[in-house]
Structures are given as structure tokens and as C-alpha cells.
Design an enzyme around this catalytic site. Structure first.
Site, PDB file in Angstrom:
ATOM      1  N   TYR A   1       0.148  -2.433   9.953  1.00  5.83           N
ATOM      2  CA  TYR A   1       1.304  -1.564   9.719  1.00  5.83           C
ATOM      3  C   TYR A   1       0.883  -0.260   9.060  1.00  5.83           C
ATOM      4  O   TYR A   1       1.348   0.828   9.434  1.00  5.83           O
ATOM      5  CB  TYR A   1       2.336  -2.297   8.864  1.00  5.83           C
ATOM      6  CG  TYR A   1       3.533  -1.452   8.491  1.00  5.83           C
ATOM      7  CD1 TYR A   1       4.249  -0.742   9.466  1.00  5.83           C
ATOM      8  CD2 TYR A   1       3.962  -1.349   7.173  1.00  5.83           C
ATOM      9  CE1 TYR A   1       5.345   0.041   9.126  1.00  5.83           C
ATOM     10  CE2 TYR A   1       5.062  -0.573   6.827  1.00  5.83           C
ATOM     11  CZ  TYR A   1       5.744   0.114   7.810  1.00  5.83           C
ATOM     12  OH  TYR A   1       6.833   0.895   7.469  1.00  5.83           O
TER      13      TYR A   1
ATOM     14  N   LYS B   1       1.262   3.713  10.210  1.00  2.00           N
ATOM     15  CA  LYS B   1       1.867   4.764   9.382  1.00  2.00           C
ATOM     16  C   LYS B   1       0.909   5.956   9.236  1.00  2.00           C
ATOM     17  O   LYS B   1       1.336   7.116   9.285  1.00  2.00           O
ATOM     18  CB  LYS B   1       2.227   4.220   8.002  1.00  2.00           C
ATOM     19  CG  LYS B   1       3.321   3.173   7.991  1.00  2.00           C
ATOM     20  CD  LYS B   1       4.666   3.728   8.408  1.00  2.00           C
ATOM     21  CE  LYS B   1       5.298   4.588   7.342  1.00  2.00           C
ATOM     22  NZ  LYS B   1       6.684   5.022   7.727  1.00  2.00           N
TER      23      LYS B   1
END
Length: 259
Positions: free
Chosen positions: A112, A116
Site C-alpha cells: 500500500y 502511495k
């Protein structure tokens, strides 16, 4: 100023909208489903498909890009969706795009965070003047994690992991300030007022909940554990928020704030 807010229905979005209105901005907000609100212009847009994105950015001066999907279709929404938003905002002549990211995306080796970081790079490489604000974790996230980790009895976790909870309303205030300042073309970090070890956070959480559940220490292995224990999720940047973990616990479970 007319401001578009993506991810406006999330925790941070719900804190941002009233602050933008109080600052005198005209607010347009995106949702994947129709919504109505007398104070906010809600429009339907889906970053996963690109549907409605070009129409959403039309006529706005700035974009607060809060939308994110940590658990599903992350690359599609956070990276490809951000690319489509940046492209559309550039074509519409948007003057400032503020992207909300997370402290540690350049250090913590989880998928994740890699997405980002990739989205940050999409924003920085795009045609719209930009700012990135990386925030530390919200106390609600830490609270939810402790609830989940204690479902089998003891609270499970690595006692030496460091966290720096920051209140979402204070992050929202910082974002409104960032809009007023204009594009920085830089990455700013923003964290809570204190750095806590996991075992310190657990002790305070147990006291607030009047819980006797023990802490079962489980050391996170490998590089991930080393990064989390060495401060991969925290920042020394200033200014910082002022609301503490104890404040969150008092507001959530009752009691008196630390100050």
C-alpha cells in the site's frame, strides 16, 4: 475559491469539508454514488474507472485529493486513478493540487505504501502545480487495530514499534492552510505531538477501556519490523498537531483529557 475534494466521505474528508466552508471556500465533493447537501456540491466520479473525473474538475481552482483504497484495487485507484485526475485537472487549468499521503511511504516496505509513493510521483510529474502532505496515522486507526488485535484475548503486537497519532481534524486544518499558501512543489510531513512505543499506547488504551487483557509481544520479523521499530512511521517535522493519544482515549471512552 472553488475546491474539489476527492474522498470527501472518508474520515479525513468529513473533517475537511466544514473547515473549507468555514474558510469561505465553495466546495465540490466527489462520491461514487449520488449525494445531496445544501452546503456542498456533490458530484459522481469514480477514480477506478475514470467516470465523471473530467466533469468533476471543471471550473475548480484547486483539488484536495484525499481518496485512497488501501484494501482493494489499490493500484487502479491510487495510482492510475490519480494519474487520470492529474491529467483531467491539467486540461481544466486547475491551479493547485494537494495530495494527502502517509509518513513512511518512502521507508515502510508494504504494498500500500509503495502505491502511495507512486501516486506522489504521478502528482509531482504532472502539469498541475502541487503540494504533498504526508500525515502520520490517525488515532482511530491505532484504536481499531488494537481492538482487532485483541479479539482472541490478549493484545498482540510488537512492543517496540513507534507510532505518532495525529488527529484528523488537525490534519484537515493543515490542508486548508496549505491551500491558502499555494503550491509548494514539495513534500511536507505532519505528525502528532508525541511518539509512542506500541506497549505505551497499549497501556493507556487498556486503562481507558478498563481492560485487564495482557500484552502478548510478537516481534515483527525482517526489514518491515526493523523499519517500524526504528521510526519508519514517525516524523520530526514541525509544526505538529496538539491532540494526544490520551485526548483521543478520553474523547472515545470517557475521562479527562491530559491537559
Amino acid at each position: 475559491m472553488r475546491v474539489l475534494v476527492t474522498g470527501a466521505g472518508g474520515r479525513l474528508g468529513r473533517a475537511v469539508l466544514p473547515r473549507l466552508l468555514d474558510a469561505g471556500h465553495t466546495v465540490r465533493a466527489t462520491s461514487r454514488r449520488p449525494r445531496t447537501d445544501a452546503a456542498v456540491e456533490w458530484v459522481v466520479a469514480d477514480l477506478a474507472t475514470g467516470h465523471g473525473v473530467a466533469a468533476a474538475v471543471g471550473g475548480v481552482a484547486a483539488v484536495l485529493h484525499l481518496a485512497s483504497s488501501p484494501n482493494r484495487r489499490t493500484h487502479q485507484i491510487d495510482v492510475l486513478g490519480t494519474r487520470e485526475l492529474v491529467r483531467a485537472a491539467g486540461a481544466a487549468g486547475v491551479g493547485h493540487l494537494v495530495y494527502v499521503s502517509i509518513v513512511g511511504v518512502d521507508r515502510v516496505p508494504i504494498p500500500y505504501y509503495r502505491h502511495k509513493l507512486a501516486a506522489e510521483r504521478v502528482v509531482a510529474a504532472g502539469p498541475v502545480p502541487w503540494s504533498v502532505l504526508r500525515a502520520t496515522q490517525f488515532p482511530q486507526f491505532l484504536d481499531d487495530m488494537l481492538v482487532a488485535s485483541s479479539r482472541l484475548g490478549p493484545v498482540i503486537g510488537d512492543r517496540a514499534v513507534l507510532a505518532q497519532p495525529v488527529d484528523p481534524d488537525e490534519v484537515a486544518a493543515r490542508l486548508v492552510e496549505r491551500l491558502a499558501t499555494g503550491p509548494s512543489r514539495d513534500v511536507e510531513e505532519y505528525g502528532g505531538p508525541e511518539v509512542l512505543r506500541f506497549d505505551e499506547a497499549v497501556r493507556a488504551w487498556k486503562a481507558a477501556r478498563r481492560s485487564r487483557r495482557p500484552l502478548l509481544p510478537v516481534r515483527i520479523p525482517g526489514r518491515l519490523g526493523r523499519v517500524l521499530r526504528s521510526g519508519g512511521l514517525v516524523t520530526e517535522a514541525t509544526p505538529r498537531g496538539s491532540l494526544t493519544w490520551a485526548d483521543h482515549l478520553a474523547d472515545t471512552y470517557g475521562g479527562t483529557r491530559a491537559r
